[in-house]
Enzyme design. Structure first.
Site, mmCIF file in Angstrom:
data_model
loop_
_atom_site.group_PDB
_atom_site.id
_atom_site.type_symbol
_atom_site.label_atom_id
_atom_site.label_comp_id
_atom_site.label_asym_id
_atom_site.label_seq_id
_atom_site.Cartn_x
_atom_site.Cartn_y
_atom_site.Cartn_z
ATOM 1 N N ARG A 260 -29.575 13.287 46.150
ATOM 2 C CA ARG A 260 -28.885 13.873 44.985
ATOM 3 C C ARG A 260 -29.907 14.337 43.947
ATOM 4 O O ARG A 260 -29.780 15.397 43.345
ATOM 5 C CB ARG A 260 -27.922 12.853 44.379
ATOM 6 N N GLN B 93 -20.885 12.232 31.269
ATOM 7 C CA GLN B 93 -20.811 11.242 32.349
ATOM 8 C C GLN B 93 -21.769 11.638 33.477
ATOM 9 O O GLN B 93 -21.925 10.899 34.437
ATOM 10 C CB GLN B 93 -19.391 11.149 32.909
ATOM 11 N N HIS C 164 -23.458 7.409 31.698
ATOM 12 C CA HIS C 164 -23.605 6.752 33.005
ATOM 13 C C HIS C 164 -25.036 6.770 33.497
ATOM 14 O O HIS C 164 -25.295 6.623 34.698
ATOM 15 C CB HIS C 164 -22.671 7.425 34.036
HETATM 16 C C1 BV8 Z 1 -17.009 -0.672 32.910
HETATM 17 C C2 BV8 Z 1 -22.037 6.416 39.082
HETATM 18 C C3 BV8 Z 1 -17.059 -2.652 31.590
HETATM 19 C C4 BV8 Z 1 -23.023 7.401 38.729
HETATM 20 C C5 BV8 Z 1 -19.849 6.392 38.193
HETATM 21 C C6 BV8 Z 1 -12.645 -3.499 37.790
HETATM 22 C C7 BV8 Z 1 -13.854 -4.061 37.393
HETATM 23 C C8 BV8 Z 1 -14.678 -3.452 36.451
HETATM 24 C C9 BV8 Z 1 -14.317 -2.258 35.911
HETATM 25 C C10 BV8 Z 1 -13.128 -1.690 36.338
HETATM 26 C C11 BV8 Z 1 -12.280 -2.287 37.248
HETATM 27 N N1 BV8 Z 1 -11.198 -1.468 37.428
HETATM 28 C C12 BV8 Z 1 -11.332 -0.372 36.673
HETATM 29 C C13 BV8 Z 1 -12.490 -0.494 36.000
HETATM 30 C C14 BV8 Z 1 -13.066 0.425 35.111
HETATM 31 C C15 BV8 Z 1 -13.941 1.357 35.945
HETATM 32 C C16 BV8 Z 1 -13.080 2.593 36.213
HETATM 33 O O1 BV8 Z 1 -12.880 3.370 35.317
HETATM 34 N N2 BV8 Z 1 -12.560 2.729 37.442
HETATM 35 C C17 BV8 Z 1 -11.662 3.847 37.695
HETATM 36 C C18 BV8 Z 1 -12.099 4.591 38.962
HETATM 37 C C19 BV8 Z 1 -10.251 3.279 37.816
HETATM 38 N N3 BV8 Z 1 -15.074 1.689 35.108
HETATM 39 C C20 BV8 Z 1 -16.227 1.001 35.239
HETATM 40 O O2 BV8 Z 1 -16.449 0.161 36.094
HETATM 41 C C21 BV8 Z 1 -17.263 1.346 34.182
HETATM 42 N N4 BV8 Z 1 -17.797 0.159 33.600
HETATM 43 O O3 BV8 Z 1 -15.816 -0.599 32.844
HETATM 44 O O4 BV8 Z 1 -17.766 -1.655 32.281
HETATM 45 C C22 BV8 Z 1 -17.008 -3.823 32.507
HETATM 46 C C23 BV8 Z 1 -18.200 -4.375 32.931
HETATM 47 C C24 BV8 Z 1 -18.140 -5.475 33.761
HETATM 48 C C25 BV8 Z 1 -16.915 -5.983 34.197
HETATM 49 C C26 BV8 Z 1 -15.719 -5.387 33.772
HETATM 50 C C27 BV8 Z 1 -15.772 -4.295 32.939
HETATM 51 C C28 BV8 Z 1 -18.412 2.125 34.826
HETATM 52 C C29 BV8 Z 1 -17.980 3.536 35.097
HETATM 53 C C30 BV8 Z 1 -19.153 4.354 35.630
HETATM 54 C C31 BV8 Z 1 -19.074 4.356 37.114
HETATM 55 N N5 BV8 Z 1 -20.103 5.235 37.661
HETATM 56 N N6 BV8 Z 1 -20.746 7.016 38.903
HETATM 57 C C32 BV8 Z 1 -23.249 8.311 39.889
HETATM 58 O O5 BV8 Z 1 -23.484 7.856 41.019
HETATM 59 O O6 BV8 Z 1 -23.186 9.509 39.621
HETATM 60 S S1 BV8 Z 1 -18.320 7.082 38.022
HETATM 61 C C33 BV8 Z 1 -18.300 8.723 38.436
HETATM 62 O O7 BV8 Z 1 -17.040 9.201 37.903
HETATM 63 C C34 BV8 Z 1 -19.370 9.591 37.798
HETATM 64 O O8 BV8 Z 1 -20.156 8.918 36.858
HETATM 65 C C35 BV8 Z 1 -18.539 10.657 37.089
HETATM 66 O O9 BV8 Z 1 -19.197 11.150 36.023
HETATM 67 C C36 BV8 Z 1 -17.339 9.868 36.711
HETATM 68 C C37 BV8 Z 1 -16.139 10.657 36.280
HETATM 69 O O10 BV8 Z 1 -15.843 11.586 37.322
HETATM 70 P P1 BV8 Z 1 -15.726 13.132 36.889
HETATM 71 O O11 BV8 Z 1 -17.014 13.543 36.275
HETATM 72 O O12 BV8 Z 1 -14.510 13.317 36.069
HETATM 73 O O13 BV8 Z 1 -15.610 13.857 38.268
HETATM 74 P P2 BV8 Z 1 -14.269 14.138 39.102
HETATM 75 O O14 BV8 Z 1 -14.681 14.653 40.432
HETATM 76 O O15 BV8 Z 1 -13.381 12.942 39.020
HETATM 77 O O16 BV8 Z 1 -13.548 15.304 38.293
HETATM 78 C C38 BV8 Z 1 -14.162 16.584 38.209
HETATM 79 C C39 BV8 Z 1 -13.293 17.417 37.285
HETATM 80 O O17 BV8 Z 1 -13.927 18.676 37.095
HETATM 81 C C40 BV8 Z 1 -11.903 17.695 37.833
HETATM 82 O O18 BV8 Z 1 -10.945 17.503 36.803
HETATM 83 C C41 BV8 Z 1 -11.962 19.188 38.224
HETATM 84 O O19 BV8 Z 1 -10.716 19.821 38.062
HETATM 85 C C42 BV8 Z 1 -12.965 19.695 37.228
HETATM 86 N N7 BV8 Z 1 -13.676 20.915 37.633
HETATM 87 C C43 BV8 Z 1 -14.005 21.314 38.895
HETATM 88 N N8 BV8 Z 1 -14.677 22.499 38.821
HETATM 89 C C44 BV8 Z 1 -14.775 22.829 37.499
HETATM 90 C C45 BV8 Z 1 -14.142 21.829 36.739
HETATM 91 N N9 BV8 Z 1 -14.070 21.858 35.399
HETATM 92 C C46 BV8 Z 1 -14.631 22.923 34.776
HETATM 93 N N10 BV8 Z 1 -15.258 23.926 35.432
HETATM 94 C C47 BV8 Z 1 -15.340 23.910 36.788
HETATM 95 N N11 BV8 Z 1 -15.962 24.925 37.445
#
Ligand code: BV8
Length: 235
Positions: free
Chosen positions: A66, A97, A115
């Site tokens: 990546r 992010q 992130h």
């Molecule tokens: C946290 C790694 C506190 C980096 C990523 C159980 C235990 C612990 C936490 C949780 C749990 N259950 C839920 C959670 C919270 C969890 C979470 O949110 N889960 C979700 C999935 C339900 N979050 C966490 O764990 C976070 N930490 O809560 O800490 C804590 C600590 C300890 C214990 C408890 C709590 C950490 C979150 C970070 C995770 N790391 N990635 C890497 O490898 O890159 S997440 C990953 O998703 C990336 O970082 C990314 O940035 C992020 C968001 O995704 P998007 O960027 O939105 O990408 P996606 O594909 O989803 O969407 C793209 C969009 O672009 C679409 O809408 C599309 O339509 C649009 N698009 C497409 N083309 C275009 C466009 N827009 C404009 N123009 C275009 N041309």
């Protein structure tokens, strides 16, 4: 878009939150899209502390790949439009992010990398930071002399966000008069919570509906590389 233009003209404080969608037109895959990284890779094994503990070489092979793709990519007109937008405000924050550094390469200055970023790695034992260049981390360097392991300086699921970046992003959201959410599905917390925090006018720029589309004040349906330059032209 006209209401967003008028709100931005009147605003003194602006926050922009971006996700992987803003880098899609630079050729980088998103996470949850049709060809997204989470659709084509085993997330649990690649982007989690457990996966890294189990197979650090596999995880670094994926992040090195990546990293190389990021380095070959170029910022697109959407990134440059946000760098230009920043010039218009004394109080402008870009919370991303993304870990691809494209906002910085486009000239954005006040960037909060919620992130982490692929430019550095850190040791799980002594927390030493190591710069990562275009060649990535050599797999024979994972074991650190202190007994720890060198890992990507990236926030994985279940891990806390960098405190300074997160607190600065929350403060920016609380004082913003306009929040523009670009290219994120808004499913990952706590980053997604920034969008609807505080009392700002919130606009979403995305070609598709997201988890917060029904809670924003204005929806601009389109890609960021097309709509953001147009937004700047109309300010
Ligand atoms: C946290 C790694 C506190 C980096 C990523 C159980 C235990 C612990 C936490 C949780 C749990 N259950 C839920 C959670 C919270 C969890 C979470 O949110 N889960 C979700 C999935 C339900 N979050 C966490 O764990 C976070 N930490 O809560 O800490 C804590 C600590 C300890 C214990 C408890 C709590 C950490 C979150 C970070 C995770 N790391 N990635 C890497 O490898 O890159 S997440 C990953 O998703 C990336 O970082 C990314 O940035 C992020 C968001 O995704 P998007 O960027 O939105 O990408 P996606 O594909 O989803 O969407 C793209 C969009 O672009 C679409 O809408 C599309 O339509 C649009 N698009 C497409 N083309 C275009 C466009 N827009 C404009 N123009 C275009 N041309």
């Amino acid at each position: 878009m006209q209401e967003l233009v008028e709100r931005l003209r009147a605003a003194r404080s602006v926050l922009v939150l971006t996700g992987s969608g803003i880098s899609a037109e630079s050729g980088l895959p998103t996470f949850r899209g049709v060809n997204g990284l989470w659709r084509t890779h085993r997330v649990e094994e690649l982007a989690s502390p457990q996966g890294f503990a189990r197979d650090p070489q596999l995880v670094w092979t994926w992040y090195n790949e990546r990293n190389a793709v990021h380095r070959r990519a170029q910022p697109n007109p959407g990134h440059y439009a946000l760098a230009s937008l920043e010039e218009r405000y004394r109080d402008f924050t870009l919370a991303t992010q993304n870990v691809d550094s494209l906002h910085l390469r486009a000239g954005s200055r006040n960037v909060l990398e919620l992130h982490g970023a692929l430019r550095t790695a850190r040791c799980t034992g002594c927390d030493e930071r190591i710069p990562i260049d275009s060649s990535g981390l050599a797999l024979d360097r994972i074991e650190h002399t202190c007994g720890g392991r060198i890992r990507p300086d990236i926030v994985w699921f279940g891990e806390s966000l960098p405190r300074n970046a997160w607190e600065s992003a929350c403060a920016a959201a609380d004082r913003a008069e306009v929040i523009v959410v670009v290219g994120t599905s808004a499913v990952v917390y706590p980053a997604a919570a920034l969008a609807t925090r505080g009392r700002a006018f919130v606009a979403e720029v995305n070609p598709e509906e997201t988890a917060i589309s029904d809670r924003v004040d204005c929806v601009v349906r389109g890609t960021s590389a097309q709509t953001l330059p147009e937004l700047i032209d109309r300010l």
